[in-house]
Design a protein around this motif. Sequence first.
Motif, PDB file in Angstrom:
ATOM      1  N   TYR A  34       0.810  -1.227   0.000  1.00 51.89           N
ATOM      2  CA  TYR A  34       0.000   0.000   0.000  1.00 51.89           C
ATOM      3  C   TYR A  34       0.845   1.279   0.000  1.00 51.89           C
ATOM      4  O   TYR A  34       0.313   2.372   0.122  1.00 51.89           O
ATOM      5  N   VAL A  74      -4.897   7.441   5.749  1.00 46.57           N
ATOM      6  CA  VAL A  74      -5.585   8.141   4.662  1.00 46.57           C
ATOM      7  C   VAL A  74      -4.520   8.766   3.755  1.00 46.57           C
ATOM      8  O   VAL A  74      -3.691   9.561   4.209  1.00 46.57           O
ATOM      9  N   SER A  75      -4.522   8.376   2.493  1.00 50.09           N
ATOM     10  CA  SER A  75      -3.507   8.892   1.566  1.00 50.09           C
ATOM     11  C   SER A  75      -3.844  10.331   1.156  1.00 50.09           C
ATOM     12  O   SER A  75      -4.947  10.813   1.431  1.00 50.09           O
ATOM     13  N   SER A 116      -4.593  11.415  -1.625  1.00 50.86           N
ATOM     14  CA  SER A 116      -5.750  11.468  -2.546  1.00 50.86           C
ATOM     15  C   SER A 116      -7.055  11.134  -1.828  1.00 50.86           C
ATOM     16  O   SER A 116      -8.118  11.098  -2.442  1.00 50.86           O
ATOM     17  N   GLU A 118      -7.713   8.246  -0.178  1.00 46.92           N
ATOM     18  CA  GLU A 118      -8.015   6.807  -0.114  1.00 46.92           C
ATOM     19  C   GLU A 118      -7.748   6.294   1.310  1.00 46.92           C
ATOM     20  O   GLU A 118      -6.707   6.577   1.903  1.00 46.92           O
ATOM     21  N   ILE A 163      -6.954   3.362   3.866  1.00 44.95           N
ATOM     22  CA  ILE A 163      -6.453   1.980   3.994  1.00 44.95           C
ATOM     23  C   ILE A 163      -6.802   1.534   5.411  1.00 44.95           C
ATOM     24  O   ILE A 163      -6.263   2.061   6.390  1.00 44.95           O
TER      25      ILE A 163
END
Length: 299
Positions: free
Chosen positions: A164, A181-182, A184, A186, A188
Amino acid sequence: MLAVTILGNNSALPAFDRHPTAQVVTLNEHLFLVDCGEGTQIQIAKYRIRRSRIQKIFISHLHGDHYFGLVGLITTMGLLGRENDLHVYGPAELEPIIQLQLKAGGNHLPFKLQFYTLHDGMTITEDKFEITCFKVFHRIECYGFVFREVRAPRRINPDKIKLYSIPTPYYDWLRWGHDFVSESGEVIANELVTEPGSGSKSYAYAADTLFERSIACRVKGVDLLYHETTYLHDLAEKATKRFHSTAVQAATIAKEAGVHRLIIGHFSSKYEKLDPFEEEAREIFPSTDLALEGVTYRV
Ligand SMILES: [Zn+2]
Ligand SMILES: [Zn+2]
């Protein structure tokens, strides 16, 4: 503290002062009821379990010896003025069955009753515990549960974290159970990249099941395992036909899973004496005890 108190250790028919399946799992200040056979609320009163503290109920499957006591218990909770939400986890048909019984009786509960449908791999994660649901092998849809205390920080899974591409500065955040939280946006989920930390105590309930070696993988290394032993091994064929297990088979699963200790229950009403179950299981897995009603097994 993790412990289980047995309220009912018999199979379908109540016999010899033994009751259909029910047990209470205590995880620190949390109480969970696992299965709720007929008479469970009477056993709860007898063994002085604080009903009001039960926050989640898990129903493994819809054979009557595992849930015929549920509507009675819920109704009593209502009559006693419970205010806290009650969360019930079970197969999909459980909610309409219970709702119909409550509706037909004109019952209006003073608390919120929330149902959740079980599925294989379903995980409930809270601050201090994690409960995972796994499918077992029975005549109808049936689930076991693993209760895990989460005390120690979680362990990072190095392969998953690479997969990831999570940057190193976030490892500590993940160790304490948070999601990543990335940039962008997203999310995980924590469980995807970490595992429970060492020192976390665990208890697994394997419900009603056929002897099936893959169950050992689902309960691998738990501190305490409850496995059903409806019959002694001379009736192994009958056990298989009815999707149940014998004492030898329960002990074999415990051994293969490398659990610390095994308790056995769900005895057929054809047996008055239970010692032979313990003797048979101990030949294969010495750390076996009978799951006796009213006894609390600390993990
Ligand atoms: Zn059963
Ligand atoms: Zn069953």
